[in-house]
Design an enzyme around this catalytic site. Structure first.
Site, PDB file in Angstrom:
ATOM      1  N   ASP A 111       1.023  17.740   9.073  1.00 58.36           N
ATOM      2  CA  ASP A 111       0.665  16.566  10.296  1.00 58.36           C
ATOM      3  C   ASP A 111      -0.025  17.186  11.245  1.00 58.36           C
ATOM      4  OD1 ASP A 111       1.098  14.915  12.598  1.00 58.36           O
ATOM      5  OD2 ASP A 111       2.797  13.982  11.229  1.00 58.36           O
ATOM      6  N   MET A 112      -1.436  16.644  11.483  1.00 59.07           N
ATOM      7  CA  MET A 112      -2.289  16.659  12.290  1.00 59.07           C
ATOM      8  C   MET A 112      -1.773  16.833  13.959  1.00 59.07           C
ATOM      9  SD  MET A 112      -5.090  17.996  12.888  1.00 59.07           S
ATOM     10  CE  MET A 112      -6.598  17.843  11.707  1.00 59.07           C
TER      11      MET A 112
ATOM     12  N   ASN B  57       0.884  -1.026  -0.050  1.00 56.66           N
ATOM     13  CA  ASN B  57       0.041  -0.171   0.020  1.00 56.66           C
ATOM     14  C   ASN B  57       1.107   1.093   0.064  1.00 56.66           C
ATOM     15  OD1 ASN B  57      -1.880   1.970   0.400  1.00 56.66           O
ATOM     16  ND2 ASN B  57      -2.678   1.175   2.391  1.00 56.66           N
TER      17      ASN B  57
ATOM     18  N   GLY C 160      -5.472   7.648   9.984  1.00 60.33           N
ATOM     19  CA  GLY C 160      -4.710   8.174  11.027  1.00 60.33           C
ATOM     20  C   GLY C 160      -5.446   9.194  12.218  1.00 60.33           C
TER      21      GLY C 160
ATOM     22  N   LEU D  51     -10.028  10.099   7.742  1.00 58.76           N
ATOM     23  CA  LEU D  51      -9.512  10.992   7.885  1.00 58.76           C
ATOM     24  C   LEU D  51      -7.909  10.909   8.099  1.00 58.76           C
ATOM     25  CD1 LEU D  51     -12.019  13.093  10.322  1.00 58.76           C
ATOM     26  CD2 LEU D  51     -11.655  13.051   7.843  1.00 58.76           C
TER      27      LEU D  51
ATOM     28  N   ARG E 247      -2.870  18.745   0.570  1.00 55.92           N
ATOM     29  CA  ARG E 247      -3.966  19.043  -0.457  1.00 55.92           C
ATOM     30  C   ARG E 247      -4.923  20.000  -0.224  1.00 55.92           C
ATOM     31  NH1 ARG E 247      -5.155  12.922  -1.653  1.00 55.92           N
ATOM     32  NH2 ARG E 247      -3.511  12.305  -0.528  1.00 55.92           N
TER      33      ARG E 247
ATOM     34  N   ARG F 140      -1.990  -1.672  -4.158  1.00 55.83           N
ATOM     35  CA  ARG F 140      -2.898  -0.647  -4.335  1.00 55.83           C
ATOM     36  C   ARG F 140      -2.473   0.330  -5.540  1.00 55.83           C
ATOM     37  NH1 ARG F 140      -2.944   4.647  -0.163  1.00 55.83           N
ATOM     38  NH2 ARG F 140      -4.562   5.673  -1.106  1.00 55.83           N
TER      39      ARG F 140
ATOM     40  N   GLU G 219      -6.639  -1.499   4.998  1.00 54.12           N
ATOM     41  CA  GLU G 219      -6.537  -1.801   3.347  1.00 54.12           C
ATOM     42  C   GLU G 219      -5.739  -2.992   2.715  1.00 54.12           C
ATOM     43  OE1 GLU G 219      -5.118   2.326   3.774  1.00 54.12           O
ATOM     44  OE2 GLU G 219      -6.329   3.082   2.067  1.00 54.12           O
TER      45      GLU G 219
ATOM     46  N   HIS H 110      -9.911   6.138  -1.982  1.00 50.96           N
ATOM     47  CA  HIS H 110      -9.920   5.481  -0.495  1.00 50.96           C
ATOM     48  C   HIS H 110     -10.864   4.459  -0.453  1.00 50.96           C
ATOM     49  CE1 HIS H 110      -8.582   9.444   1.083  1.00 50.96           C
ATOM     50  NE2 HIS H 110      -7.380   8.674   1.263  1.00 50.96           N
TER      51      HIS H 110
ATOM     52  N   GLY I  59      -8.842   9.885  12.058  1.00 48.79           N
ATOM     53  CA  GLY I  59     -10.147   9.691  12.601  1.00 48.79           C
ATOM     54  C   GLY I  59     -10.116   8.624  13.495  1.00 48.79           C
ATOM     55  N   GLU I  60      -9.087   7.489  13.381  1.00 46.41           N
ATOM     56  CA  GLU I  60      -8.919   6.450  14.403  1.00 46.41           C
ATOM     57  C   GLU I  60      -8.273   7.171  15.859  1.00 46.41           C
ATOM     58  OE1 GLU I  60      -6.585   3.560  12.554  1.00 46.41           O
ATOM     59  OE2 GLU I  60      -7.986   3.419  11.094  1.00 46.41           O
TER      60      GLU I  60
HETATM   61  P1  AMP Z   1      -2.742   8.254   7.516  1.00 46.33           P
HETATM   62  O1  AMP Z   1      -2.594   8.903   6.455  1.00 46.33           O
HETATM   63  O2  AMP Z   1      -4.115   7.597   7.518  1.00 46.33           O
HETATM   64  O3  AMP Z   1      -1.628   7.446   8.201  1.00 46.33           O
HETATM   65  O4  AMP Z   1      -2.894   9.361   8.770  1.00 46.33           O
HETATM   66  C1  AMP Z   1      -1.973  10.406   9.167  1.00 46.33           C
HETATM   67  C2  AMP Z   1      -2.463  11.338   9.992  1.00 46.33           C
HETATM   68  O5  AMP Z   1      -2.923  11.112  11.140  1.00 46.33           O
HETATM   69  C3  AMP Z   1      -1.423  12.620  10.248  1.00 46.33           C
HETATM   70  O6  AMP Z   1      -1.887  13.836  10.020  1.00 46.33           O
HETATM   71  C4  AMP Z   1      -1.020  12.316  11.749  1.00 46.33           C
HETATM   72  O7  AMP Z   1      -0.822  13.374  12.367  1.00 46.33           O
HETATM   73  C5  AMP Z   1      -2.410  11.783  12.077  1.00 46.33           C
HETATM   74  N1  AMP Z   1      -2.516  11.423  13.412  1.00 46.33           N
HETATM   75  C6  AMP Z   1      -2.031  10.100  13.776  1.00 46.33           C
HETATM   76  N2  AMP Z   1      -1.987   9.959  15.335  1.00 46.33           N
HETATM   77  C7  AMP Z   1      -2.748  10.915  15.494  1.00 46.33           C
HETATM   78  C8  AMP Z   1      -3.154  11.435  16.853  1.00 46.33           C
HETATM   79  N3  AMP Z   1      -2.921  10.661  17.882  1.00 46.33           N
HETATM   80  N4  AMP Z   1      -3.969  12.538  17.071  1.00 46.33           N
HETATM   81  C9  AMP Z   1      -4.030  13.245  15.743  1.00 46.33           C
HETATM   82  N5  AMP Z   1      -3.710  13.022  14.634  1.00 46.33           N
HETATM   83  C10 AMP Z   1      -3.012  11.868  14.488  1.00 46.33           C
END
Ligand code: AMP
Length: 418
Positions: A306-307, A37, A351, A232, A264, A116, A402, A204, A353-354
């Site tokens: 990065d959130m 992936n 990332g 998310l 984006r 993927r 995925e 997605h 949302g979870e």
């Molecule tokens: P993904 O693309 O699904 O791997 O998600 C990546 C995103 O999830 C990034 O913006 C990370 O900062 C965010 N992320 C991962 N863990 C956390 C967390 N505990 N709190 C907030 N955002 C998170």
């Protein structure tokens, strides 16, 4: 199957050999399938043994970047970390290097590799074996997914060169959305462009297939209703699911549309693109760089895409970027509730949302008028049902997988799951 998942289908894979695809000899214990992936920010992989209709994870991992460079983190089937090693492979051979790493770790070969692929375009609505004509037609879609398409396909090509006899299967992020009514996918452009394949596709899809399958097992009555799934992550989108089928989604012809994402921009007045070109002097390459790599949370905060970084920052611009992310996510959930003509459930995944109770809480607070409510303690725990018993809308968090969906399509197409 396009756009639909049943719970039993998720657990039990039908044997479905496809004519014209070389079927590896089936042994009592088949070598496992490697699911790759390649995403916009990380490479994730999973190794699964397929037997008698079941998939069992053997090994998982990801290659990610941190301040010190890239590292490969591997995990056992239960998610326990097995190893963390610096990862220096690069270029076209990165996928071959990863395959070699996996086979060394397994002390044996894999039976096949599933990939993927982000864009399947008008021609690919289900998994397909990799071949030269297939790769050429998918490469032609690269302008519709410049951050992903070429990257994913380069790995397929590298493996074809390094291991010509290894069966490779391509699975598509667009496929799950293939059952939409035409009105959900039509763009307001002259029909000539639709005839050339320009329409909304949605992405997605492998993640939504995973979520819909798990939801059908966990909560069949919710799965039969009107549900918005919110993927998310670095890339972000929403999918309207009715009875487990995608009926609408926020991404469109490209994975640039819809929600504000890590880097984006999401939906943008098309006049803005014209302005950027005419008054800003940006050419096509400059627009790709701006809209895909330098916008979204990164562009608005001026700090990071990065959130986690933004949530820890006390900069007002970081707060504004988070507010924009939440505002747009909530607005689009409401728009998809319109497509569904109501809302029975909301599922958070990927990332953010979870893992972020705060983003879930802020998004749900904006949707209270639709009957969305959270139980604060359940939201903090982040497992099971996150809404109070009896709330009009059931809210859940489901971890997307995925890689399992990629492995399932791969083993099914090749008849490895008998
Ligand atoms: P993904 O693309 O699904 O791997 O998600 C990546 C995103 O999830 C990034 O913006 C990370 O900062 C965010 N992320 C991962 N863990 C956390 C967390 N505990 N709190 C907030 N955002 C998170």
């Amino acid at each position: 199957m396009v756009g639909s998942v049943r719970g039993e289908d998720w657990l039990r894979q039908d044997v479905n050999s496809t004519p014209g695809v070389r079927q590896p000899e089936v042994n009592a214990r088949m070598p496992p399938v490697l699911a790759l992936n390649v995403g916009s920010s990380t490479v994730k992989f999973g190794v699964f043994e397929a037997a008698r209709g079941h998939l069992a994870p053997v090994l998982r991992g990801r290659i990610e970047s941190n301040g010190a460079g890239r590292r490969l983190v591997s995990q056992d089937a239960a998610g326990g970390v097995l190893s963390e090693t610096p990862w220096v492979a690069g270029g076209d051979d990165a996928t071959s290097d990863l395959l070699r790493w996996v086979e060394a770790r397994l002390a044996g070969p894999v039976a096949a590799v599933g990939h993927r692929v982000v864009h399947g375009g008008p021609d690919f609505s289900q998994a397909v074996a990799a071949s030269e004509p297939v790769l050429e037609s998918l490469e032609a879609l690269a302008p519709l997914a410049p951050l992903h398409q070429q990257q994913g396909l380069a790995g397929v090509r590298a493996l074809r060169k390094a291991c010509p006899d290894l069966p490779q299967v391509l699975t598509f992020d667009t496929a799950f959305h293939g059952g939409h009514e035409p009105v959900a996918d039509r763009l307001g452009l002259p029909r000539l462009w639709e005839a050339r394949g320009l329409r909304r596709y949605g992405f997605h899809g492998l993640s939504y297939e995973s979520v819909a399958g798990q939801l059908a097992m966990l909560d069949p009555s919710m799965a039969e209703g009107r549900v918005v799934a919110a993927h998310l992550g670095s890339g972000a989108s929403l999918c309207a699911l009715r009875n487990g089928r995608s009926i609408d989604t926020t991404m469109g012809a490209t994975p640039l549309d819809g929600l504000v994402m890590g880097t984006r921009c999401g939906s943008l007045d098309p006049g803005v693109v014209l302005y950027l070109q005419q008054a800003g002097g940006l050419d096509a390459a400059g627009l790709v760089d701006l809209l895909y790599r330098r916008s979204g949370l990164l562009g608005v905060s001026g700090l990071s895409g990065d959130m986690r970084v933004l949530l820890e920052s006390d900069s007002p611009a970081a707060r504004e970027a988070v507010d924009l992310f939440v505002y747009r996510a909530a607005r689009e959930v409401a728009a998809l509730a319109g497509s569904l003509e109501g809302l029975d459930g909301l599922v958070f995944t990927a990332g953010i949302g979870e893992n972020s109770p705060r983003i879930r809480a802020e998004t749900c607070a904006r949707l209270a008028w639709l009957g969305v409510e959270l139980d604060p303690a359940a939201n903090r725990r982040g497992s099971g049902r996150l809404s109070p018993v009896g709330a009009p809308v059931t809210v859940r968090m489901i971890r997307t997988d995925e890689e399992r969906v990629i492995a399932r399509h791969t083993s099914r197409l090749l008849g490895l799951d008998r």
